[in-house]
Motif scaffolding. Structure first.
Motif, mmCIF file in Angstrom:
data_model
loop_
_atom_site.group_PDB
_atom_site.id
_atom_site.type_symbol
_atom_site.label_atom_id
_atom_site.label_comp_id
_atom_site.label_asym_id
_atom_site.label_seq_id
_atom_site.Cartn_x
_atom_site.Cartn_y
_atom_site.Cartn_z
ATOM 1 N N CYS A 48 0.834 -1.205 0.000
ATOM 2 C CA CYS A 48 0.000 0.000 0.000
ATOM 3 C C CYS A 48 0.868 1.253 0.000
ATOM 4 C CB CYS A 48 -0.926 0.004 1.209
ATOM 5 S SG CYS A 48 -1.845 1.534 1.396
ATOM 6 N N CYS A 53 0.081 2.954 3.943
ATOM 7 C CA CYS A 53 0.402 2.280 5.208
ATOM 8 C C CYS A 53 1.528 1.252 5.033
ATOM 9 C CB CYS A 53 -0.843 1.620 5.794
ATOM 10 S SG CYS A 53 -1.438 0.231 4.832
ATOM 11 N N CYS A 74 -4.456 0.183 -0.253
ATOM 12 C CA CYS A 74 -5.238 -0.912 0.330
ATOM 13 C C CYS A 74 -6.652 -0.448 0.687
ATOM 14 C CB CYS A 74 -4.535 -1.470 1.567
ATOM 15 S SG CYS A 74 -4.742 -0.461 3.043
ATOM 16 N N CYS A 118 -6.526 4.738 4.635
ATOM 17 C CA CYS A 118 -5.774 4.825 3.387
ATOM 18 C C CYS A 118 -6.669 5.320 2.257
ATOM 19 C CB CYS A 118 -5.171 3.479 3.047
ATOM 20 S SG CYS A 118 -3.972 2.910 4.267
#
Ligand SMILES: [Zn+2]
Length: 164
Positions: free
Chosen positions: A6, A9, A25, A30
């Protein structure tokens, strides 16, 4: 398809098969950051987007009075589809209200769909007695014949013959 890291994160995630270029993700944080970044980039790059965001919806409509009219003229099939979906949403909402207002204790979910037919359906939703026809059509399970009892239904201490 393999996992991906991702953008925000740094956790690995499985990209959706519908979004092969997915770089973020599915975590809410996010996704929020992705939308905020998209918004910021778009504001810089797209003057029309900037205009729409700056204006209140009301102001935007007053400056584009024919937008929806033209949209509807250009997309008659989408208008019809929206109308049908709205009717379905209204119908579902009425049924949900009805289910929440009922005092029946044995109300259960079932695999069958129940369609209320006729003008009386509206009365039923209003808690009046309704002359509507109700058709209950039961979904058949894939295998016919008597359903074998589940393990939980065997009385304790009774041997279960697996061939039965
Ligand atoms: Zn993430």
């Amino acid at each position: 398809m393999g996992e991906r890291r991702c953008l925000y994160c740094q956790q690995n995630f499985q990209p959706s098969k519908f979004q092969r270029r997915q770089a973020v993700c599915g975590e809410a944080d996010c996704q929020r950051r992705r939308r905020a970044d998209y918004h910021r980039r778009k504001l810089n790059a797209d003057p029309e987007y900037r205009e729409v965001c700056r204006d209140s919806p009301r102001k935007w409509r007053s400056r584009h009075p024919d937008y929806w009219k033209q949209y509807r003229q250009k997309n008659p099939e989408s208008v019809e589809q929206n109308r049908q979906q709205q009717q379905l949403r209204d119908r579902k909402r009425r049924l949900r209200n009805l289910a929440n207002n009922t005092s029946a204790l044995d109300l259960k979910h079932s695999a069958a769909q129940v369609w209320l037919v006729g003008s009386g359906a509206a009365d039923l939703a209003n808690n009046n007695s309704a002359p509507a026809q109700i058709w209950v059509i039961e979904a058949l399970s894939p295998h016919r014949g008597p359903v074998p009892p589940s393990c939980k239904q065997h009385p304790a201490g009774v041997a279960v013959d697996p061939a039965a």
